[in-house]
Motif scaffolding. Sequence first.
Motif, mmCIF file in Angstrom:
data_model
loop_
_atom_site.group_PDB
_atom_site.id
_atom_site.type_symbol
_atom_site.label_atom_id
_atom_site.label_comp_id
_atom_site.label_asym_id
_atom_site.label_seq_id
_atom_site.Cartn_x
_atom_site.Cartn_y
_atom_site.Cartn_z
ATOM 1 N N ARG A 10 33.668 57.649 67.971
ATOM 2 C CA ARG A 10 35.011 57.248 67.557
ATOM 3 C C ARG A 10 35.037 55.749 67.350
ATOM 4 N N ALA A 12 37.865 52.822 67.501
ATOM 5 C CA ALA A 12 39.175 52.799 68.159
ATOM 6 C C ALA A 12 39.866 51.441 68.072
ATOM 7 N N PRO A 13 40.215 51.016 66.867
ATOM 8 C CA PRO A 13 40.886 49.713 66.763
ATOM 9 C C PRO A 13 42.358 49.806 67.149
ATOM 10 N N SER A 14 42.919 48.712 67.611
ATOM 11 C CA SER A 14 44.371 48.720 67.778
ATOM 12 C C SER A 14 44.968 48.162 66.489
ATOM 13 N N ASP A 46 44.360 52.840 68.620
ATOM 14 C CA ASP A 46 44.772 52.499 69.990
ATOM 15 C C ASP A 46 46.060 51.688 69.925
ATOM 16 N N TYR A 198 44.393 49.971 77.173
ATOM 17 C CA TYR A 198 43.626 51.014 76.486
ATOM 18 C C TYR A 198 42.675 51.763 77.432
ATOM 19 N N SER A 202 41.835 55.658 76.722
ATOM 20 C CA SER A 202 40.554 55.785 76.055
ATOM 21 C C SER A 202 39.676 56.840 76.744
ATOM 22 N N ARG A 216 30.460 50.309 70.834
ATOM 23 C CA ARG A 216 31.455 49.226 70.708
ATOM 24 C C ARG A 216 30.792 47.900 71.012
ATOM 25 N N HIS A 220 32.464 44.722 75.957
ATOM 26 C CA HIS A 220 33.011 45.832 76.751
ATOM 27 C C HIS A 220 32.083 46.301 77.872
HETATM 28 N N1 GLU Z 1 41.004 49.493 71.351
HETATM 29 C C1 GLU Z 1 39.855 48.988 72.042
HETATM 30 C C2 GLU Z 1 39.426 47.696 71.390
HETATM 31 O O1 GLU Z 1 39.676 47.516 70.213
HETATM 32 C C3 GLU Z 1 38.775 50.038 71.990
HETATM 33 C C4 GLU Z 1 37.530 49.684 72.684
HETATM 34 C C5 GLU Z 1 36.625 50.890 72.682
HETATM 35 O O2 GLU Z 1 35.978 51.115 71.650
HETATM 36 O O3 GLU Z 1 36.579 51.607 73.650
HETATM 37 O O4 GLU Z 1 38.888 46.832 72.045
#
Ligand code: GLU
Length: 458
Positions: A10, A12-14, A46, A198, A202, A216, A220
């Motif tokens: 996935r 997962a951008p905000s 997100d 998140y 998540s 990612r 992270h």
């Molecule tokens: N929304 C998070 C971000 O943009 C997702 C991080 C992830 O991929 O788990 O940092």
Amino acid sequence: MTKSTPPTVRFAPSPTGRLHIGNIRTALYNWLFAKKGEGQFVLRLDDTDRERSTDEFAAGIVEDLAWLGIVPDRTEKQSDRFAKYDAVAEDLREKGLLYACYETADEIDRRRKRLMARGLPPVYERTALKLSAEEKTEFEAQGRQPHWRFLLPNFAENPFETQRTEVKFQDVMRGEQTVDLASMSDPVLIREDGSYLYTLPSVVDDIEMGVSHVIRGGDHITNTGAQIAIFEAVGGPVPEFGHHNLLQDASGEGLSKRSGALSIASLREAGYEPMAVASLATLIGTGQPVEACADIEILADVFDPEKVSKSNAKFSATDLDGLNDKLLHSMDYAQAEPRLRAIEADLGEDFWIAVRPNINRFQQASQWADIVEGRFEALPIEPEDAEFVALAAALLPEEPWDDQVWPNWTSAVKEKTGRKGRQLFMPLRKALTGQDHGPDMRQLMPVIGLPRTRRRLP
Ligand code: GLU
């Protein structure tokens, strides 16, 4: 996961800004990883931060991905799924793993500073875990709302006596990684206004959507340690993880979605080829040569997640220009044709082959189509060239023309007039194209053809 199980990944951008080239690196790594394994790609928005997330940004993300050839197999948004997170949060509260804290941001900050001044790591000391029910009621009577922290499993019996607790995982890109859960604060999962960070949503989504690999940015890695603990607390399964290095701008600054720097939208508007952007975003900062891949399938073949470097990579505009030129200069007619048609510049294969080495942006082909078809302002013929040009006109060969027409014609003109070099070629190029530079006349002249050439030579 066995090798034969197709992965589910996935991105997962905000939706709080436009995607930049660094975000796209994450999107592409996921997409290419899914492609290589014939798996599924989920786009997960997100958007738990309701204040900063907008539908326009969400639409922009979908548009930017599509421009790069990324079409998700499934799209979800977290704002549709709050009930699920609430249920899991409630369960964690019941298990004593999610606890209410009442410190203000200021108090937390002061405490951090005090710890750091004493040379201690600024880890939250779980003070709120000691609060009695009366104390909590008192805080709430004062109008304070709790924020909620997850109790990390970094102790044996007593949460105030933490001990080194290693979480190990095999990173797809970095090999074995170890995070010590005693080195970090219990993560805040719910803010005091009740909104989710998140972190928990998540985990809930990754489990429910069957995500097998979380790919990612390297920023992270510590979160991953905490999230693995949350996956286990929620009942797993724990996916595999891959953390890629981050992209910095030319001055070494990190990229930010909010600043709009190097946004995909701005690169698209500047006329770059999507595959130049995709090739650079994927291959820069890897042990692999940064080459221009003509389509996403080729890029998927070339891309090797294990070759991604650990140190950060710098975006270079020169590299992007170079890749863009390579793609245009080697683009075959079959690929160019529909795009030429779309800009009303499809004058056939010979035209494309003649002009492609002379353009840096696809759109520029239309300027050359205008020139071939005579939509340009003729340059005045210098008085000293007038007779020469008239002589040259008289020597124009009959059609059919091929790529020998220019050398044959100019040799005949040379013989007749005694001119050579620039003096011979430049007045003819200028008369035929209205420009003093441009495509190889050997290729361009047959495309212009005899009637139009004649009209340009008085
Ligand atoms: N929304 C998070 C971000 O943009 C997702 C991080 C992830 O991929 O788990 O940092």
